[in-house]
Enzyme design. Structure first.
Site, PDB file in Angstrom:
ATOM      1  N   GLU A  69     -12.602  -6.282  26.528  1.00  0.00           N
ATOM      2  CA  GLU A  69     -12.320  -5.444  27.710  1.00  0.00           C
ATOM      3  C   GLU A  69     -13.534  -4.593  28.040  1.00  0.00           C
ATOM      4  O   GLU A  69     -14.600  -4.743  27.434  1.00  0.00           O
ATOM      5  CB  GLU A  69     -11.088  -4.568  27.449  1.00  0.00           C
TER       6      GLU A  69
ATOM      7  N   ASP B  12     -13.788   6.257  27.587  1.00  0.00           N
ATOM      8  CA  ASP B  12     -14.232   5.181  28.469  1.00  0.00           C
ATOM      9  C   ASP B  12     -15.290   5.642  29.476  1.00  0.00           C
ATOM     10  O   ASP B  12     -15.141   5.410  30.687  1.00  0.00           O
ATOM     11  CB  ASP B  12     -13.035   4.581  29.228  1.00  0.00           C
TER      12      ASP B  12
END
Ligand SMILES: *[C@@H]1O[C@H](CO)[C@@H](O)[C@H](O)[C@H]1NC(C)=O
Ligand SMILES: *[C@@H]1O[C@H](CO)[C@@H](O)[C@H](O)[C@H]1NC(C)=O
Ligand SMILES: *[C@@H]1O[C@H](CO)[C@@H](O)[C@H](O)[C@H]1NC(C)=O
Ligand SMILES: *[C@@H]1O[C@H](CO)[C@@H](O)[C@H](O)[C@H]1NC(C)=O
Ligand SMILES: *[C@@H]1O[C@H](CO)[C@@H](O)[C@H](O)[C@H]1NC(C)=O
Ligand SMILES: *[C@@H]1O[C@H](CO)[C@@H](O)[C@H](O)[C@H]1NC(C)=O
Ligand SMILES: *[C@@H]1O[C@H](CO)[C@@H](O)[C@H](O)[C@H]1NC(C)=O
Ligand SMILES: *[C@@H]1O[C@H](CO)[C@@H](O)[C@H](O)[C@H]1NC(C)=O
Length: 568
Positions: A199, A40
């Site tokens: 997301e 991420d």
């Protein structure tokens, strides 16, 4: 005439040089640029330096901040979450092996660096916004402003009028008061193109549009980067006709799960993306490093949708900024080996992490080396649940950052009661780890190797090793196998290969969001009570800690020696 001709020749030569330069000016580099568990990623560029943050879940210190001048070599400069007092009680309350600090976003605004993240599993207010004016100083990161984040993966975006927006999983948008954490009403922005789990949003403003970039498809084989844009930040958002903008799903590529990207420009105005990817393809099951950070060039012309170069091991694209290690701070470079001798008075190297916040005094540098107080539970013991002793594991390790590596450390340990043990481990979670330790088994000093529930093998230590420092070692004959061995520290020719285990057991499963750590542990295997081993339990001491990367795989069949990886 002659003058003119020579001028013309010179001009032509100059033009040819420019042309040649332009056509050769694109660079080549290798992925991943931040090898090892670095999922991420979020990055910004400021004045010639790139700053990135990655996810850390339950490990501590969390939210590492890396700096780079050249986009391929990254120095660890601080952790936004670095002390228990920033989030008192959060870590110990966290039960799940994959809860904790989820995906963060790093942004810079008017002299201040911000890292925004959602903490999962503490049972308390979950949104955390850390601030600093000096990201090179770990302690300068503020206590977080807490905010009620309903969803994971907060983005942070300043509009031209100064309003601050936080987009989260969903994809939803709220205004935020960055001093108080107060949030405005929820506006639904976009559901993505139909993949599960829309997301990891980031919003950019460019050429009169708000550009929304998200991850969808889940952070595995179907992962993808999709985009939508709107004239008004609240919508309506028009999906890109080019979706997905970046993915390796349905391909034969070695780099799979590509997604969860961020976008930024370098000093020359060229666009780049960072994303996560897993070296597992096309249908592999060994990926102990989990999700790593990759870099790709992006062409983003005025008013148009950006074009991403697909993620591969061997990349070419925009010229990289010149190679430079001119970055302050004493943190290690992610690609460098560890050579730690723990001189008295030194601090614990900043790339070493714990599983949850360590208990006071659990790990310290002393005159005898890295002192590890025995934890009541062994590393697999009590993985979370309601047992408070779960926090009593004594473990410290660094990321496996190479497809193959050598790790060794010298252990000095004199157990005084049966079950006392200290050793080395490749560790994914408390439910997935491999250990080689020295244990007092009955009255016999032994080597204990444990790779699976069924394989918990104890062999007597050679009598002449008793009382001597013992070198414990992990090598990798291939990217799919760890081999554990032991020798006298003073004489490697005494080496005994104790056991081997497949990396597949440290790939996915209970640790599909995290990645393998390589380190040391110490335990009294359940003696004592509460959190504590019996009072007279001796400490374990570790010295001469060495981690050396050997190779990086860039495809299923091609590898590059770590020493040559992204070097010029
Ligand atoms: C080469 O690049 C320079 C700067 O990037 C640009 O000014 C010039 O027009 C380019 N020349 C050609 C022939 O593309
Ligand atoms: C940008 O970098 C230059 C050169 O290193 C330095 O002089 C200047 O102060 C920096 N500006 C900011 C805003 O950090
Ligand atoms: C997203 O999907 C939900 C459920 O189908 C729907 O109610 C909502 O309007 C959609 N949101 C947007 C922004 O399209
Ligand atoms: C954007 O949309 C909101 C909500 O519909 C509206 O209040 C606002 O005036 C719009 N802004 C602009 C610049 O059009
Ligand atoms: C990467 O590709 C370039 C050609 O684009 C080639 O010259 C280079 O050898 C390749 N590097 C590796 C490590 O395969
Ligand atoms: C240089 O890289 C950019 C970004 O990937 C690409 O668009 C461009 O075509 C490349 N130029 C050459 C000459 O390869
Ligand atoms: C051995 O390792 C397995 C797998 O990590 C673990 O489930 C088990 O609890 C371990 N046993 C001992 C005694 O450490
Ligand atoms: C496995 O190792 C533990 C020590 O961690 C020991 O107590 C136990 O007896 C061992 N089990 C077997 C079957 O060897």
């Amino acid at each position: 005439m002659r003058f003119l001709r020579s001028t013309l020749t010179a001009l032509l030569a100059a033009a040819a040089t420019t042309l040649a330069q332009n056509s050769t000016q694109n660079s080549t580099f290798l992925n991943p640029v931040l090898p090892g568990w670095h999922s991420d990623p979020s990055c910004i560029h400021l004045n010639g330096t790139f700053f990135c943050v990655t996810s850390t879940f339950i490990s501590f210190p969390g939210l590492p901040v890396y700096a780079s001048k050249d986009l391929v070599d990254y120095k660890l400069i601080s952790h936004a979450w670095n002390r228990e007092s920033q989030l008192p009680g959060y870590s110990y309350a966290t039960k799940g092996q994959q809860e904790g600090m989820y995906a963060a976003t790093i942004r810079y605004h008017e002299g201040v660096f911000y890292v925004i993240c959602e903490y999962l599993g503490s049972g308390q207010l979950a949104g955390t916004l850390f601030k600093t004016t000096d990201p090179f100083d770990e302690k300068a990161w503020s206590d977080p402003v807490l905010f009620p984040a309903g969803k994971i993966d907060p983005d942070l975006f300043w509009d031209d009028d100064g309003t601050v927006y936080v987009a989260t999983q969903g994809i939803i948008l709220q205004t935020m008061n960055i001093d108080t954490g107060e949030m405005g009403p929820i506006v639904e922005l976009w559901n993505g193109t139909g993949g599960v789990w829309p997301e990891g949003p980031h919003i950019f403003k460019k050429d009169g549009y708000y550009w929304l970039m998200i991850a969808e498809g889940g952070t595995s084989w179907d992962h993808a980067v999709t985009m939508a844009r709107a004239k008004n930040i609240t919508g309506p958002y028009e999906p890109s006709p080019h979706n997905p903008h970046l993915t390796n799903r349905g391909t034969q590529e070695y780099f799979q799960t590509v997604g969860h990207a961020d976008l930024f420009q370098d000093a020359a105005g060229q666009w780049w993306t960072v994303a996560l990817a897993t070296r597992v393809g096309p249908f592999g099951s060994s990926y102990p490093m989990g999700r790593e950070t990759v870099l790709a060039p992006v062409t983003w012309n005025k008013g148009e949708w950006p074009v991403f170069e697909p993620v591969r091991g061997n990349m070419s694209g925009w010229p990289l900024p010149p190679r430079s290690r001119d970055i302050p701070g004493d943190g290690p470079w992610n690609s460098d080996p560890d050579e730690y001798d723990f001189p008295e008075g030194s601090s614990i190297p900043s790339n070493l992490v714990y599983w949850r916040v360590p208990r006071d005094g659990a790990v310290e540098v002393t005159a005898e080396g890295l002192q590890v107080a025995l934890g009541r539970n062994n590393v697999p013991g009590s993985p979370g649940g309601s047992d408070p002793a779960a926090k009593a594991i004594s473990f410290i390790g660094r990321r496996q950052t190479d497809s193959t590596f050598d790790f060794s450390v010298d252990l000095s340990f004199t157990p005084n009661a049966a079950g006392q043990e200290a050793g080395i481990t490749t560790f994914l979670t408390q439910a997935a780890n491999i250990q080689l330790g020295v244990i007092l088994s009955g009255e016999q000093l032994s080597l204990r190797f444990n790779a699976t529930e069924a394989q918990n093998k104890t062999t007597p230590l050679p009598a002449e090793w008793s009382g001597e420092p013992i070198r414990l070692q992990i090598t990798m004959p291939s990217p799919t196998k760890y081999t554990f061995s032991a020798s006298l520290a003073s004489d490697e020719s005494t080496k005994i290969e104790v056991g081997s285990a497949s990396t597949v057991q440290l790939s996915g499963g209970s640790g599909s969001f995290v990645g393998t750590l390589v380190g040391v542990y110490a335990t009294c295997n359940g003696a004592g009570s509460g959190l504590d081993c019996p009072e007279d339990t001796p400490n374990a001491y570790f010295n001469r800690w060495r981690y050396t990367g050997i190779s990086q795989y860039i495809s299923q069949t091609e590898s590059v020696p770590t020493a040559d990886f992204n070097t010029v």
